[in-house]
Design a protein around this motif. Structure first.
Motif, PDB file in Angstrom:
ATOM      1  N   THR A   1       4.838  -1.202   2.476  1.00 25.63           N
ATOM      2  CA  THR A   1       4.054  -1.588   3.653  1.00 25.63           C
ATOM      3  C   THR A   1       2.719  -0.846   3.635  1.00 25.63           C
TER       4      THR A   1
ATOM      5  N   THR B   1      -1.189  -0.582   5.602  1.00 24.62           N
ATOM      6  CA  THR B   1      -2.059  -0.930   6.727  1.00 24.62           C
ATOM      7  C   THR B   1      -3.438  -1.254   6.191  1.00 24.62           C
TER       8      THR B   1
ATOM      9  N   THR C   1       4.561 -10.329   3.649  1.00 20.15           N
ATOM     10  CA  THR C   1       4.717 -10.635   5.068  1.00 20.15           C
ATOM     11  C   THR C   1       3.732  -9.798   5.878  1.00 20.15           C
TER      12      THR C   1
ATOM     13  N   SER D   1       2.076  -8.532   9.610  1.00 17.13           N
ATOM     14  CA  SER D   1       2.540  -8.234  10.967  1.00 17.13           C
ATOM     15  C   SER D   1       1.978  -9.215  11.994  1.00 17.13           C
TER      16      SER D   1
ATOM     17  N   VAL E   1      -4.073  -4.530  10.412  1.00 16.65           N
ATOM     18  CA  VAL E   1      -2.893  -5.361  10.295  1.00 16.65           C
ATOM     19  C   VAL E   1      -2.036  -4.786   9.173  1.00 16.65           C
ATOM     20  N   ASP E   2      -0.729  -4.867   9.336  1.00 18.65           N
ATOM     21  CA  ASP E   2       0.177  -4.382   8.294  1.00 18.65           C
ATOM     22  C   ASP E   2       0.628  -5.536   7.410  1.00 18.65           C
TER      23      ASP E   2
ATOM     24  N   THR F   1       3.634  -6.190   4.302  1.00 14.65           N
ATOM     25  CA  THR F   1       4.772  -5.679   3.533  1.00 14.65           C
ATOM     26  C   THR F   1       4.978  -6.587   2.332  1.00 14.65           C
TER      27      THR F   1
END
Length: 935
Positions: free
Chosen positions: A654, A656, A696, A698, A712-713, A715
């Protein structure tokens, strides 16, 4: 010559060693996911016509070795750019040298470093390196490596190259030239007499330096320098005039900023010339480090390095460490990715693997500039001259003979090579008559083999046509040398000539006319451009730029201008782009420059099969082809600018991502992802897999306020679940007006599960013990051989590393009665050699054991001694890359067959403590002189 031991194989040297015309990937054309359990297999490298590099079949010359006895010693003191001081560095160096000498290690310091990397270069006997590593204050000991002068091949056109990246738009519409920005060129020097580079146009080394364009510089080596000693002296003779007698550096400098007959990317930039190569041959990493320090001292804003140590893929190497340090201090570094693309993955090198530099892949130009010959049937054929062959004439005629029908063994005109894998069958060229040239087809064997075949048959020239679309970047270097012109032509021209010849011959007439031709592979990643990743799984390269067939400046004494190919030509294009960015936005830090270029790059379609419209592997093109106008004008940026995922075994990653907006209006970006082709099945003979990604966010979109930022994150998982598959793609940020992207890459599965000690591309049963007889090295895969330890009669360890390793150790054991590994030669000190952070190999590495091992004199300090007469085995022990030394699953070993040591008269026993012949005592340590490829 004594006969080779029965059952042993001779080791051949062939086994050693949105812009016009650019094919871009549309982000909506690719799938964003795939079944992770069933990746689509697209084919092998061989299926797509990739032929790994070969060398002509000559026996191994055991006198040929890497730089022996020279080391870079890193000491525990911060470099000046990171807050250290020259005095502190000097104290740290002095303490290490004194402590080493107290331990009996003879250290002869050559050069001190403290600007970007703190340490010194020194002459130290290889046998003493282990003791030196253990001296207090030593951070690391690295070999001084020979750095080959980058090879380039002849022939496209600077005018088209600047259009590919929009540099022409930046110059004309944005009115940028790089004025006020200093660009250092660490290379073969610059011909400062050249009028396009500020010179008078008169060839006079003593005139025109410095001038209004080439404002500073230094010659670290002199004309006659060659690190290998093969083409000159290995002893540098520096002077104040960094003139270029080779041509590579002048060509690079012209791409950065020529102004005159051609226009470079940043024609207003100031240039610094830092010469690290002689007229011929290679340089070394010590001299290159010194040049990097000088470029920093001279205040260069951008530094271009179109060079590197191939397969040295760990960022821990000193030139990579220094490049990162200078980047942190405010210099933007642009470095070529390397020209070993046909050798597979992990084929880049230092300093290009440094974490923070901009590492540049090569893209073929949309056009190529070529001299022509005319055929009797009315064809006008553009050709490229192969390097290491005489120049083609510009007048006169030759009768052109076909070597054989298209696609046949005869057409390929190969000399026999029984040691190739698979063996190459001889196809002798038809005997020539006076005034004839031979037309042959590319494929199966080296260009040198084809040219030598034609030469030996009596032809006065050889014309080689491609067996696929695109320009051939050929060299005919080899032994014996080629003495006839060797030129290459496009596939379509070769087939047309074959048709014209039919069952007869035709006539070709040489001309001096140069014409721009469309390049069938224009806008695709060049076939020679190296693949990443770095050994620590960092994503490399970072971006791509035109490097295949670039017309630029050349020394006046040669030809004024020349067309060359290589990632050497791509890196200075990005250096020029950086200069334009810094002229427009002088507040940008080096990582900001890289971010702007990566965010705005355009992804390229797969060069091996463009018709399927899939993306080239991210670990070969990086973010994509740079788009200079968008990089200059964008008001938004995404950081991090790239994501290195590491191993899939560790689980999803993950990250950021922060989008900053310097504009006057809010911007909303829709978020997406798409993947590029993946590679697997080892490093050398690649397999290719269809795109798959597991990303994916967030949120589905992100709105960035004017003058602000938003985060925004994302993954990203492992969509392949297969050990060793290198995969990746691009995260996309799409607004109404633009698209920004962030590349990502990682390795599927478990890095430490991958077998390292294999035969690889050699086709040989490696690792193996070796036996040298009259300068020829044979594999010895059976027990019982007796070594006298005299001259070349030493045990040779021959191995191939399929992947990088964190360390490699050679340990010494006695052989038991059954010929198996018995007890250690010493209860505590049985190691002969340990090396850290080694890259993969393409050619095998050869290490010659001199009978020594770590000993103990009763005082607890490190000494070395030599074994007594007796039976022994050697063990290779590698810690797989990023492995845990305490985990046995991360350690791989191979044990040699048993052999006998009987010290003969004249062997190197170090009288006093060493064994006398037949008596078996010793005290010395080191590697034999025959070990070609010493890391």
């Amino acid at each position: 010559m004594p006969a080779a031991p029965q059952g042993r194989r001779r080791l051949a040297a062939g086994l050693l060693s949105g812009l016009t015309g650019v094919a871009l990937v549309g982000t909506t054309a690719l799938p964003t996911s795939a079944d992770p359990k069933q990746p689509e297999y697209l084919g092998s490298a061989a299926d797509f016509g990739i032929t790994p590099p070969t060398v002509d079949d000559t026996s191994v010359d055991l006198s040929e070795s890497a730089i022996e006895g020279r080391w870079l010693v890193q000491v525990d003191s911060a470099p000046r750019v990171a807050g250290g001081s020259a005095k502190a560095a000097d104290r740290a160096r002095s303490a290490v040298v004194q402590a080493a000498r107290a331990e009996g290690v003879d250290v002869k310091v050559d050069r001190a470093f403290d600007a970007g990397w703190t340490g010194f270069s020194a002459h130290v006997a290889d046998r003493d390196v282990e003791a030196l590593r253990n001296v207090a204050g030593v951070v690391g000991v690295f070999p001084v490596v020979e750095v080959e002068r980058p090879t380039t091949s002849t022939e496209p056109q600077m005018d088209y190259a600047v259009a590919m990246t929009g540099a022409d738009v930046a110059q004309t519409e944005l009115e940028l030239s790089g004025e006020g920005v200093k660009v250092g060129v660490i290379d073969t020097g610059i011909d400062y007499n050249h009028p396009d580079l500020g010179g008078s146009g008169t060839n006079d080394e003593s005139a025109d330096f410095p001038n209004e364009r080439v404002v500073t510089g230094y010659d670290f080596v002199g004309d006659d320098y060659d690190a290998s000693g093969e083409n000159g002296t290995p002893n540098p003779v520096p002077d104040e005039l960094p003139d270029d007698c080779n041509g590579h550096g002048t060509h690079v400098a012209g791409i950065v900023g020529a102004s005159g007959g051609i226009t470079g990317v940043a024609p207003g930039a100031d240039l610094g010339a830092y010469r690290v190569f002689g007229c011929e041959g290679s340089s070394d990493s010590e001299i290159i480090l010194a040049a990097m320090e000088q470029a920093y001292a001279d205040g260069m804003d951008v530094v271009n390095m179109s060079l590197g140590a191939s397969f040295m893929t760990w960022p821990s190497y000193p030139t990579a460490q220094a490049a990162d340090a200078f980047t942190a201090a405010g210099q933007t570094y642009t470095v070529s990715a390397g020209n070993s693309g046909t050798s597979g993955t992990f084929s880049g090198g230092a300093p290009g693997v440094a974490h923070d530099v901009i590492t540049v892949a090569s893209v073929d130009n949309t056009h190529f500039m070529a001299t022509t010959f005319e055929s009797a049937g009315g064809l006008s054929v553009g050709y490229a001259e192969a390097s290491d062959a005489p120049a083609a004439p510009t007048s006169g005629s030759l009768e052109l003979v076909s070597a054989g029908p298209v696609g046949s063994e005869a057409a390929r005109a190969c000399l026999a090579d029984p040691d190739a894998n698979p063996p190459v069958v001889a196809a002798p060229a038809p005997e020539a008559s006076e005034g004839q040239a031979l037309l042959v087809e590319r494929g199966v064997c080296s260009f040198h083999s084809k040219a030598l075949n034609a030469q030996q048959a009596g032809y006065e020239a050889v014309v080689i046509y491609n067996n696929e679309a695109g320009v051939i970047n050929a060299t005919v270097a080899g032994d014996p040398s080629i003495t006839i012109p060797a030129v290459t032509v496009l596939q379509e021209d070769g087939l047309a000539l074959q048709e014209e010849i039919g069952d007869d011959t035709t006539t070709i007439t040489w001309t001096d006319e140069r014409v721009a031709f469309d390049n069938a592979t224009g806008g695709l990643v060049s076939d020679f451009s190296s693949y990443g990743l770095a050994a620590d799984l960092t994503l490399k390269p970072d971006v791509a730029a035109p490097g295949g067939s670039i017309n630029s400046t050349y020394p006046l004494e040669k030809s004024d201008y020349a067309s060359l190919s290589g990632t050497s030509m791509a890196a200075p294009h990005v250096a020029g782009a950086a200069a334009l960015l810094l002229e427009e936005r002088p507040d940008l830090e080096p990582l900001d420059v890289r971010t702007a270029l990566q965010n705005t790059a355009d992804q390229l379609i797969w060069s091996l099969n463009p018709a399927v419209n899939l993306a080239e592997p991210v670990h070969r093109q990086g973010a994509g082809l740079i788009d200079i106008p968008q990089a200059v004008t964008t008001t938004t940026m995404v950081e991090a600018s790239k994501i290195s995922l590491g191993e899939g075994e560790a689980g999803p990653v993950t990250t950021t991502l922060t989008v900053s907006n310097d504009g006057d209006e809010d911007v909303t970006y829709d978020l997406g992802a798409f993947a590029g082709i993946a590679t697997g099945d080892g490093t050398s003979a690649l397999g290719f897999y269809g795109p798959a990604t597991d990303a994916t966010f967030s949120a589905d979109s992100v709105t960035v306020p004017a003058g602000g930022s938003a985060s925004v994150d994302v993954t990203i998982g492992d969509p392949y679940q297969t050990d060793g598959v290198i995969h990746g793609g691009w995260l996309t940020f799409t607004s109404e007006n633009d698209t920004l992207s962030v590349p990502f890459a990682g390795m599927s599965g478990d890095y430490q599960a991958l077998e390292v000690l294999t035969g690889g591309p050699t086709g040989l049963p490696l690792p193996s013990l070796g036996v040298a007889i009259d300068g020829v090295l044979y594999l010895n895969d059976g027990p019982g051989y007796t070594y006298s330890m005299v001259g070349e009669d030493l045990p040779y360890l021959i191995h191939h590393r399929e992947y990088p390793v964190s360390s490699l150790a050679i340990n010494v054991y006695e052989a038991d009665e059954d010929g198996e590994k018995g007890k250690k030669v010493h209860s505590r000190f049985h190691n002969w050699l340990t090396l850290s952070d080694l890259g993969r190999t393409f050619d095998p590495d050869i290490l010659a054991w001199d009978g020594s091992h770590q000993g103990n004199n009763g005082k607890g300090n490190d000494k070395v001694r030599k074994v007594a007469d007796g039976d022994y085995v050697l063990e290779i022990e590698v810690l797989r890359a990023l492995g845990d030394p305490s985990n046995p699953d991360h350690v791989e070993t191979w044990t040699s067959p048993a052999f006998t040591v009987e010290w003969g008269e004249g062997s190197d026993t170090d009288a006093g403590n060493g064994p006398q012949p037949g008596k078996g005592k010793g005290d010395d340590k080191g590697k034999g002189k025959g070990g070609k490829g010493r890391p």
